[in-house]
Motif scaffolding. Structure first.
Motif, PDB file in Angstrom:
ATOM      1  N   VAL A  28       0.842  -1.204   0.000  1.00  0.00           N
ATOM      2  CA  VAL A  28       0.000   0.000   0.000  1.00  0.00           C
ATOM      3  C   VAL A  28       0.879   1.257   0.000  1.00  0.00           C
ATOM      4  N   ILE A  29       1.935   1.250   0.804  1.00  0.00           N
ATOM      5  CA  ILE A  29       2.838   2.408   0.872  1.00  0.00           C
ATOM      6  C   ILE A  29       3.492   2.656  -0.478  1.00  0.00           C
ATOM      7  N   GLY A  50       5.174  14.649  -3.259  1.00  0.00           N
ATOM      8  CA  GLY A  50       4.082  13.698  -3.431  1.00  0.00           C
ATOM      9  C   GLY A  50       4.187  12.538  -2.463  1.00  0.00           C
ATOM     10  N   GLU A  51       5.412  12.040  -2.237  1.00  0.00           N
ATOM     11  CA  GLU A  51       5.604  10.944  -1.291  1.00  0.00           C
ATOM     12  C   GLU A  51       5.262  11.384   0.133  1.00  0.00           C
ATOM     13  N   MET A  52       5.597  12.628   0.450  1.00  0.00           N
ATOM     14  CA  MET A  52       5.258  13.166   1.767  1.00  0.00           C
ATOM     15  C   MET A  52       3.746  13.251   1.942  1.00  0.00           C
ATOM     16  N   VAL A  53       3.059  13.772   0.926  1.00  0.00           N
ATOM     17  CA  VAL A  53       1.598  13.878   0.983  1.00  0.00           C
ATOM     18  C   VAL A  53       0.974  12.491   1.066  1.00  0.00           C
ATOM     19  N   ALA A  54       1.532  11.518   0.336  1.00  0.00           N
ATOM     20  CA  ALA A  54       1.011  10.144   0.394  1.00  0.00           C
ATOM     21  C   ALA A  54       1.070   9.610   1.815  1.00  0.00           C
ATOM     22  N   GLY A  55       2.187   9.889   2.506  1.00  0.00           N
ATOM     23  CA  GLY A  55       2.302   9.421   3.887  1.00  0.00           C
ATOM     24  C   GLY A  55       1.245  10.021   4.787  1.00  0.00           C
ATOM     25  N   VAL A 309      13.233   4.471  -3.039  1.00  0.00           N
ATOM     26  CA  VAL A 309      11.950   3.907  -3.486  1.00  0.00           C
ATOM     27  C   VAL A 309      11.268   3.099  -2.397  1.00  0.00           C
ATOM     28  N   LEU A 310      12.038   2.405  -1.553  1.00  0.00           N
ATOM     29  CA  LEU A 310      11.430   1.526  -0.556  1.00  0.00           C
ATOM     30  C   LEU A 310      11.421   2.127   0.842  1.00  0.00           C
ATOM     31  N   LEU A 311      12.576   2.558   1.328  1.00  0.00           N
ATOM     32  CA  LEU A 311      12.684   2.914   2.743  1.00  0.00           C
ATOM     33  C   LEU A 311      12.183   4.316   3.068  1.00  0.00           C
ATOM     34  N   LEU A 312      12.467   5.306   2.207  1.00  0.00           N
ATOM     35  CA  LEU A 312      12.001   6.657   2.516  1.00  0.00           C
ATOM     36  C   LEU A 312      10.481   6.783   2.540  1.00  0.00           C
ATOM     37  N   PRO A 313       9.743   6.177   1.591  1.00  0.00           N
ATOM     38  CA  PRO A 313       8.278   6.238   1.701  1.00  0.00           C
ATOM     39  C   PRO A 313       7.744   5.635   3.006  1.00  0.00           C
ATOM     40  N   PHE A 316       7.969   8.441   5.488  1.00  0.00           N
ATOM     41  CA  PHE A 316       6.900   9.408   5.300  1.00  0.00           C
ATOM     42  C   PHE A 316       5.575   8.867   5.840  1.00  0.00           C
ATOM     43  N   THR A 317       5.313   7.591   5.584  1.00  0.00           N
ATOM     44  CA  THR A 317       4.044   7.000   6.028  1.00  0.00           C
ATOM     45  C   THR A 317       3.984   6.885   7.544  1.00  0.00           C
TER      46      THR A 317
END
Length: 454
Positions: A28-29, A50-55, A309-313, A316-317
């Motif tokens: 999902v993340i 965008g990744e920040m907003v997704a989190g 791609v994997l760890l930073l999102p 954020f989440t």
């Protein structure tokens, strides 16, 4: 079946059950980060926004509001500690990679850049601290929590507004290939000094709030300085043969990866332990790495994509799961919010821009850096989550500061692009040898570049 075998089987079952809960959360993340990242690019914003907003959207703000059962099913109480560990490792590794790629060797004016970076750090922190503190003083009676003194409340609001999203700023510079330009090096160093000071500042406030006295805060600052000296004066020379080996053989294998990762994780652990967050341990570990070109390229090539791609999102989440935007209490909070937003924007944008212009930097570059320094991202969310957990601030002020983080971060790239349009940015990259020269037939571009140097 023996007792030990039964225990081992039970542990295995629990581990498998945890894996089956964590993997859907990761899917999902990744999906949300990919979609929001693409949408951000479509509106001329960096993917990282965008990744920040997704989190944030995966937390109580949207996912938990529209489908609370689904959000609880995906992000169970057992999953959150795993996400915390992965997010901490991810952010520490990313800042390590920023440090590895942080190169002053190509600069013929390193001392001048260092002076400008110090000025940037001071101008990025002091005006925001003073303006934020003034707003905190005005709003103390309305927004403070019981038992919180006026001084620590004022200092906390000012400190929160003085922080810069160093990881986000680094991502923006990397996405635009600016990290090794004079502008990029100065901005990264200034922002890093800014944030180290902010975390030390938070240590002082936390000590005040806990009645621990100033000795604890001074101890944290002293240990931080000792750590930096140890990494740069002792660890860096010890690692030099590793870089020479990679430069000589062209090989960077597992035998080289193990000591590198051990240094990074140990540095992150130490800085987290002394109270200034593992992100700075990772960055200093990166600075301590060998600066051989082959070594730097090998480390960045091996690690950057997986970390980004994997760890930073995940980072954020996890922060988004602890963020709520339902704490604003109606129209009575509009004026305090606008005052806080104005203090945050003016302190960073005009503080940095005017100071750099006064130091001789062109107007365009000064305002571009002021815009980038206004990005607060999730670093301020970490800062204010600590304040919320310690009872220094309440839910209303917390929610206002979250909105300030989102708005100022979203403004960063439009302000930057307004000050440095693409064709002028490209000319800067060509001048500093980052990209190959490409002649332009546009007299407008040449005229604007010449004007930007004045």
């Amino acid at each position: 079946m023996s007792r030990s075998v039964q225990i081992a089987a039970a542990v295995t079952d629990k581990s498998l059950d945890l894996v089956l809960k964590v993997l859907p959360a990761l899917i999902v993340i990744m999906a949300a980060s990919w979609v929001c990242g693409r949408l951000a690019l479509m509106v001329k914003q960096p993917r990282v926004l965008g990744e920040m907003v997704a989190g944030v959207l995966l937390g109580p703000t949207l996912f938990g509001l529209l489908w609370p059962e689904g959000q609880k099913f995906i992000f169970t109480p057992e999953v959150k500690p795993v996400l915390y560990v992965l997010s901490t490792i991810g952010l520490t590794l990313f800042m390590f990679l920023v440090g590895v790629g942080f190169d002053h060797s190509g600069s013929s004016n390193g001392k001048q850049e260092a002076k400008q970076a110090a000025l940037l750090a001071v101008s990025g922190m002091v005006p925001s601290l003073l303006l934020g503190g003034a707003v905190g003083w005005l709003m103390y009676d309305r927004l403070s929590e019981p038992g919180v003194g006026s001084l620590e409340f004022v200092l906390f609001v000012g400190g929160a507004l003085s922080i810069t999203a160093f990881p986000m700023l680094a991502r923006i510079l990397y996405e635009r290939d600016l990290q090794n330009t004079s502008l990029g090096r100065m901005t990264l160093l200034g922002a890093s000094l800014d944030d180290v000071a902010a975390w030390c500042f938070l240590a002082v406030i936390s000590a005040m709030h806990a009645d621990a006295g100033g000795a604890k805060a001074l101890g944290t600052i002293g240990l931080s300085l000792a750590f930096v000296a140890l990494m740069l004066l002792v660890v860096r020379p010890l690692l030099k043969p590793l870089g020479d080996h990679v430069e000589r053989t062209g090989k960077f294998g597992l035998d080289q990866m193990y000591p590198v990762l051990c240094v990074v994780i140990a540095a992150g652990y130490f800085t987290d332990y002394i109270g200034i967050y593992s992100v700075f341990g990772g960055f200093v570990a990166g600075l301590a790495m060998p600066k051989n070109h082959a070594f730097r390229e090998a480390v960045l090539t091996r690690m950057m994509d997986v970390v980004s791609v994997l760890l930073l999102p995940i980072f954020f989440t996890f922060s988004g799961l602890n963020t709520r935007l339902d704490g604003l209490g109606g129209w009575a909070m509009v004026l305090p919010f606008l005052l806080i937003l104005a203090a945050a924007f003016i302190g960073k944008y005009f503080g940095c821009g005017l100071a750099l212009r006064g130091a001789g930097l062109p107007w365009r570059q000064s305002l571009a850096i002021g815009g980038l320094m206004n990005a607060r991202g999730l670093m301020i969310l970490i800062f204010i989550n600590i304040g919320l957990a310690q009872g220094i601030i309440g839910q209303e002020l917390f929610s206002m500061l979250v909105l300030v983080a989102v708005i100022t971060t979203a403004l960063a790239m439009p302000l930057y692009r307004w000050a440095l349009p693409d064709h002028i940015e490209r000319e800067i990259l060509v001048q500093e040898g980052v990209i190959a020269e490409e002649r332009t037939e546009s007299p407008v571009a040449e005229h604007e570049l010449a004007a930007s140097a004045r």
